[in-house]
Design an enzyme around this catalytic site. Sequence first.
Site, mmCIF file in Angstrom:
data_model
loop_
_atom_site.group_PDB
_atom_site.id
_atom_site.type_symbol
_atom_site.label_atom_id
_atom_site.label_comp_id
_atom_site.label_asym_id
_atom_site.label_seq_id
_atom_site.Cartn_x
_atom_site.Cartn_y
_atom_site.Cartn_z
ATOM 1 N N LYS A 194 -162.057 -101.527 -1.515
ATOM 2 C CA LYS A 194 -162.446 -101.621 -2.942
ATOM 3 C C LYS A 194 -161.228 -101.532 -3.865
ATOM 4 O O LYS A 194 -161.223 -102.091 -4.956
ATOM 5 C CB LYS A 194 -163.520 -100.587 -3.295
ATOM 6 C CG LYS A 194 -163.079 -99.128 -3.281
ATOM 7 C CD LYS A 194 -162.480 -98.640 -4.583
ATOM 8 C CE LYS A 194 -161.882 -97.267 -4.442
ATOM 9 N NZ LYS A 194 -161.057 -96.863 -5.572
ATOM 10 N N THR A 251 -165.267 -99.490 -9.732
ATOM 11 C CA THR A 251 -163.832 -99.657 -9.982
ATOM 12 C C THR A 251 -163.473 -101.052 -10.489
ATOM 13 O O THR A 251 -162.403 -101.239 -11.049
ATOM 14 C CB THR A 251 -163.006 -99.315 -8.719
ATOM 15 O OG1 THR A 251 -163.550 -100.005 -7.605
ATOM 16 C CG2 THR A 251 -163.037 -97.842 -8.442
ATOM 17 N N SER A 257 -160.712 -96.767 -13.637
ATOM 18 C CA SER A 257 -160.089 -97.115 -12.350
ATOM 19 C C SER A 257 -158.632 -97.498 -12.556
ATOM 20 O O SER A 257 -158.297 -98.420 -13.297
ATOM 21 C CB SER A 257 -160.821 -98.278 -11.689
ATOM 22 O OG SER A 257 -160.014 -98.798 -10.636
HETATM 23 O O1 13P Z 1 -161.957 -94.278 -6.029
HETATM 24 C C1 13P Z 1 -162.169 -94.132 -7.198
HETATM 25 C C2 13P Z 1 -163.508 -94.007 -7.750
HETATM 26 O O2 13P Z 1 -164.477 -94.007 -6.754
HETATM 27 C C3 13P Z 1 -161.033 -94.068 -8.139
HETATM 28 O O3 13P Z 1 -160.593 -95.350 -8.346
HETATM 29 P P1 13P Z 1 -159.081 -95.627 -8.740
HETATM 30 O O4 13P Z 1 -158.243 -95.065 -7.619
HETATM 31 O O5 13P Z 1 -159.004 -97.107 -8.874
HETATM 32 O O6 13P Z 1 -158.831 -94.906 -10.019
#
Ligand code: 13P
Length: 339
Positions: A194, A251, A257
């Site tokens: 992801k 995300t 994110s």
């Molecule tokens: O894993 C995450 C939310 O589930 C955090 O995402 P990021 O690492 O892209 O900030």
Amino acid sequence: MKNTADITVLGAGSYGTALAISLASNGHRTLLWGHDPEHIENLKRDRANEAFLPGITLPDLLVPEADLATALAASNNVLVVVPSHVFGLVLEQAKPLLREDSRIVWATKGLEPETGRLLQEVAREVLGDKYPLAVLSGPTFAKELAAGMPTAISVAGTDESFTQDLVELLHSSNRLRVYANDDFTGLQLGGAVKNVIAISAGMSDGIGFGANARTALITRGLVELTRLGEAIGAQASTFMGMAGLGDLVLTCTDNQSRNRRFGLALGKGQGVEEAQVEIGQVVEGYRNTKEVYTLAKRLGVEMPITEQVYKVLYQGGTPHEAAKSLLAREKKSETEDSE
Ligand SMILES: O=C(CO)COP(=O)(O)O
Ligand SMILES: NC(=O)C1=CN([C@@H]2O[C@H](COP(=O)(O)OP(=O)(O)OC[C@H]3O[C@@H](n4cnc5c(N)ncnc54)[C@H](OP(=O)(O)O)[C@@H]3O)[C@@H](O)[C@H]2O)C=CC1
């Protein structure tokens, strides 16, 4: 008595602190270890993690701890929440200090740098077969979790009773739903892939494309994840849950994110290094793209979005070229599982 705890969290960044807050809010004495003594002193003094989660008060049952031996002696439940590139290193440091009855769970999302191995393989190589292992994965921004906003997550592992104990420790009937899952492999892979797809969605939005493109990337990203997952023995159904679709939607669509923000910056023309520095926290997808790409190549799994992100990050490609290449791919049936 003072030095016992229900669980010890290793990693005092945004997510380690958020999980520790959540556990302590459930009434569990939680030790939170970080590798920087000054940072831990600040947590003790401020009763907040101003560097990563400003403005959120640490519950009384959360105990910051700078000494790794003390932290690991306090509880048999050890939750590792450090970035994937130091995951093996932290386990190496922990190994001589673990208890006979230690059980290890991680919330790190990623694959091992260079090898592209799942973190369960890293844990087994470092620690041997003795300790039960588990992983937490799903759509959970640290800030929202720490603020007590409703959240859902999945947990899977090698040992049913450990998984169930983790559900009991983490679940809260008014804040946090924790789903037990039996696909240890799938939960780990979802958390890594992801990151890559979130970068692609960010790039698309950064270029100025719209909701159609973003949604297409999420949907086809899910197909890529499922293909790779099936190739390594995960269950396709896992990816319709928290660690697949859930984390992709979260995300790819919300600017909390860091992977998405990284992609946004690239889409707007910023350089890879500059974008990472500006974000100032771990962007797992930067390294993970290389590992996911390499793993897919090794297994002969078609992952065109991942391939394009790889080209932008490592081969001097631009987000515009990546978009062009994806659009210019041959026509195909939606349900074909390769090509
Ligand atoms: O894993 C995450 C939310 O589930 C955090 O995402 P990021 O690492 O892209 O900030
Ligand atoms: N933030 C989130 O919303 C979520 C994060 N995750 C995952 O959790 C993991 C950790 O991310 P997150 O907390 O967000 O990252 P952050 O960048 O917020 O924090 C990382 C923390 O790890 C510490 N660290 C770095 N190297 C070491 C080391 N060698 N030993 C011990 N600690 C170290 C950092 O310390 P220092 O600052 O001193 O370098 C920092 O405290 C990642 O895999 C991420 O994908 C999963 C779900 C949600």
